[in-house]
Design an enzyme around this catalytic site. Sequence first.
Site, PDB file in Angstrom:
ATOM      1  N   HIS A   2      36.979 -41.761  64.617  1.00 45.43           N
ATOM      2  CA  HIS A   2      37.359 -40.752  63.637  1.00 45.43           C
ATOM      3  C   HIS A   2      37.039 -39.376  64.219  1.00 45.43           C
ATOM      4  O   HIS A   2      36.144 -39.236  65.045  1.00 45.43           O
ATOM      5  CB  HIS A   2      36.556 -40.997  62.352  1.00 45.43           C
ATOM      6  CG  HIS A   2      36.945 -40.148  61.183  1.00 45.43           C
ATOM      7  ND1 HIS A   2      36.558 -38.834  61.059  1.00 45.43           N
ATOM      8  CD2 HIS A   2      37.665 -40.437  60.063  1.00 45.43           C
ATOM      9  CE1 HIS A   2      37.019 -38.343  59.914  1.00 45.43           C
ATOM     10  NE2 HIS A   2      37.699 -39.296  59.290  1.00 45.43           N
TER      11      HIS A   2
ATOM     12  N   ASP B 254      28.990 -44.687  63.917  1.00 46.21           N
ATOM     13  CA  ASP B 254      29.627 -44.234  62.684  1.00 46.21           C
ATOM     14  C   ASP B 254      29.791 -45.444  61.774  1.00 46.21           C
ATOM     15  O   ASP B 254      30.636 -46.306  62.018  1.00 46.21           O
ATOM     16  CB  ASP B 254      30.982 -43.604  63.016  1.00 46.21           C
ATOM     17  CG  ASP B 254      31.781 -43.204  61.778  1.00 46.21           C
ATOM     18  OD1 ASP B 254      31.343 -43.506  60.650  1.00 46.21           O
ATOM     19  OD2 ASP B 254      32.866 -42.606  61.948  1.00 46.21           O
TER      20      ASP B 254
ATOM     21  N   GLN C 255      32.788 -47.017  57.556  1.00 51.55           N
ATOM     22  CA  GLN C 255      33.662 -48.084  57.081  1.00 51.55           C
ATOM     23  C   GLN C 255      32.978 -49.450  57.091  1.00 51.55           C
ATOM     24  O   GLN C 255      33.594 -50.448  56.699  1.00 51.55           O
ATOM     25  CB  GLN C 255      34.931 -48.140  57.941  1.00 51.55           C
ATOM     26  CG  GLN C 255      35.755 -46.874  57.913  1.00 51.55           C
ATOM     27  CD  GLN C 255      36.389 -46.598  56.561  1.00 51.55           C
ATOM     28  OE1 GLN C 255      36.542 -47.490  55.738  1.00 51.55           O
ATOM     29  NE2 GLN C 255      36.776 -45.362  56.328  1.00 51.55           N
TER      30      GLN C 255
ATOM     31  N   LYS D 129      32.313 -43.698  50.040  1.00 58.40           N
ATOM     32  CA  LYS D 129      33.039 -44.929  50.365  1.00 58.40           C
ATOM     33  C   LYS D 129      32.286 -46.174  49.875  1.00 58.40           C
ATOM     34  O   LYS D 129      32.827 -47.268  49.877  1.00 58.40           O
ATOM     35  CB  LYS D 129      33.284 -45.014  51.874  1.00 58.40           C
ATOM     36  CG  LYS D 129      34.110 -43.859  52.426  1.00 58.40           C
ATOM     37  CD  LYS D 129      34.352 -44.005  53.912  1.00 58.40           C
ATOM     38  CE  LYS D 129      34.880 -42.725  54.532  1.00 58.40           C
ATOM     39  NZ  LYS D 129      36.182 -42.294  54.006  1.00 58.40           N
TER      40      LYS D 129
ATOM     41  N   CYS E 269      42.779 -38.882  60.417  1.00 64.40           N
ATOM     42  CA  CYS E 269      41.720 -38.233  61.227  1.00 64.40           C
ATOM     43  C   CYS E 269      41.449 -39.033  62.495  1.00 64.40           C
ATOM     44  O   CYS E 269      40.293 -39.239  62.885  1.00 64.40           O
ATOM     45  CB  CYS E 269      40.450 -38.051  60.416  1.00 64.40           C
ATOM     46  SG  CYS E 269      40.604 -36.841  59.090  1.00 64.40           S
TER      47      CYS E 269
END
Length: 405
Positions: free
Chosen positions: A122, A199, A202, A225, A363
């Site tokens: 991302h 990261d 997700q 999220k 993104c």
Amino acid sequence: MSIDWSAVRADFPLLRREVHGKPLVYLDSANTGQKPASVIETVDDFYRRHNANVSRAVHALGSEATEAYEAARGKLAAFANVRADDIVLCSGTTFAINLAAYSWALPRLKPGDSILLTRMEHHANIVPWQLVAERTGAKIKVAEINEDGTLDLVALHAAMTPDVKVLGVAHVSNVLGTINPVREICREARRRGIATVVDGSQAMPHMPVDIAAIGCDFYAFTGHKMCGPTGAGALWARREHLEAMPPFLGGGEMIKEVRFDGTVFNDPPHKFEAGTPNIAGQIGLGAATDYLAAIGMANIATREGELLAHATEDLSKIDGLRIIGTAPDKAAVISFLVEGAHAHDLATLLDLEGVAVRSGHHCAHPLMQFYGVPATCRASFAFYNTHEEVEAFVVALQKVRRLLG
């Protein structure tokens, strides 16, 4: 543990909406998750009954706010199997990665050093490193992917050369759904003295995440999220890094004593939490972790896997439809294109059928460049979706495809 998924769905007020006169089919959870009533009520209760600033007042409201805020930090720590005092509360993944980039990497990198990133990152795990590279003379290196959306692990390990000081890697791709073997990747990087920044945006909402077992140096995630409020998230970092890093922002709360001839900074993690934080948001995120934990992240992963399999099978039967990202181990994200139709047109017409999907580059410009496309549509599923919604999505997509010829 048997879960009544229809009862779970009923916890989400927004999912009862209609859009353009059609029942809402919300398939954009990779962008932001919907909020259960318990989270909404927790935020409402804070503002109605406990609203005060944290850490600065001895009155009852201030004590209540501080206690609830720090309790939220503890809930996040338990959720991810780490120590609470190693979690920096912040606005989300973007801030968290910038904190690692500017406070940890910027003082250490120099000309000749490299920052290794994967093709599927991302922008939040690309742009901060570019900015730091420009200021230090370091270079960006790219670890490529295979056509199915998996990381080329052989090439990735080969790219971990002595010049590489930092590796940025997504736990789960927001476009492809690919679940990367971050534990193995971090182990290989650590053997080579490379700091790892994962990261987790997700991953945290969709599967059990044990940060301690992953073995990374930094893990960033965002609350909205995870069924929590926007503007709330965290950075976890190894204690030795937090103690060595200078503050990223200066102001109130991140200090022990301020004199004009110098300042004594607070201990981590408060050293990195200048100013008034998003108190209600973090408390709401604590409530969201309670909600997710009560269902069980393993149960959530199983449910979303079933929805993904159903949607993948049905979409694969549509002529001219191309799924981008077919890794064998993936989260419930399907990026797709339909021959002869622009992604934005598809998403716009699907919206008229009540189906909310994302369209654009997500993104992830470098990933779009790899596949030679300007944009994709992305349907992302969560545990509160249903198999009936999968079928409604497919019917709507077939109708849209006919309209587009």
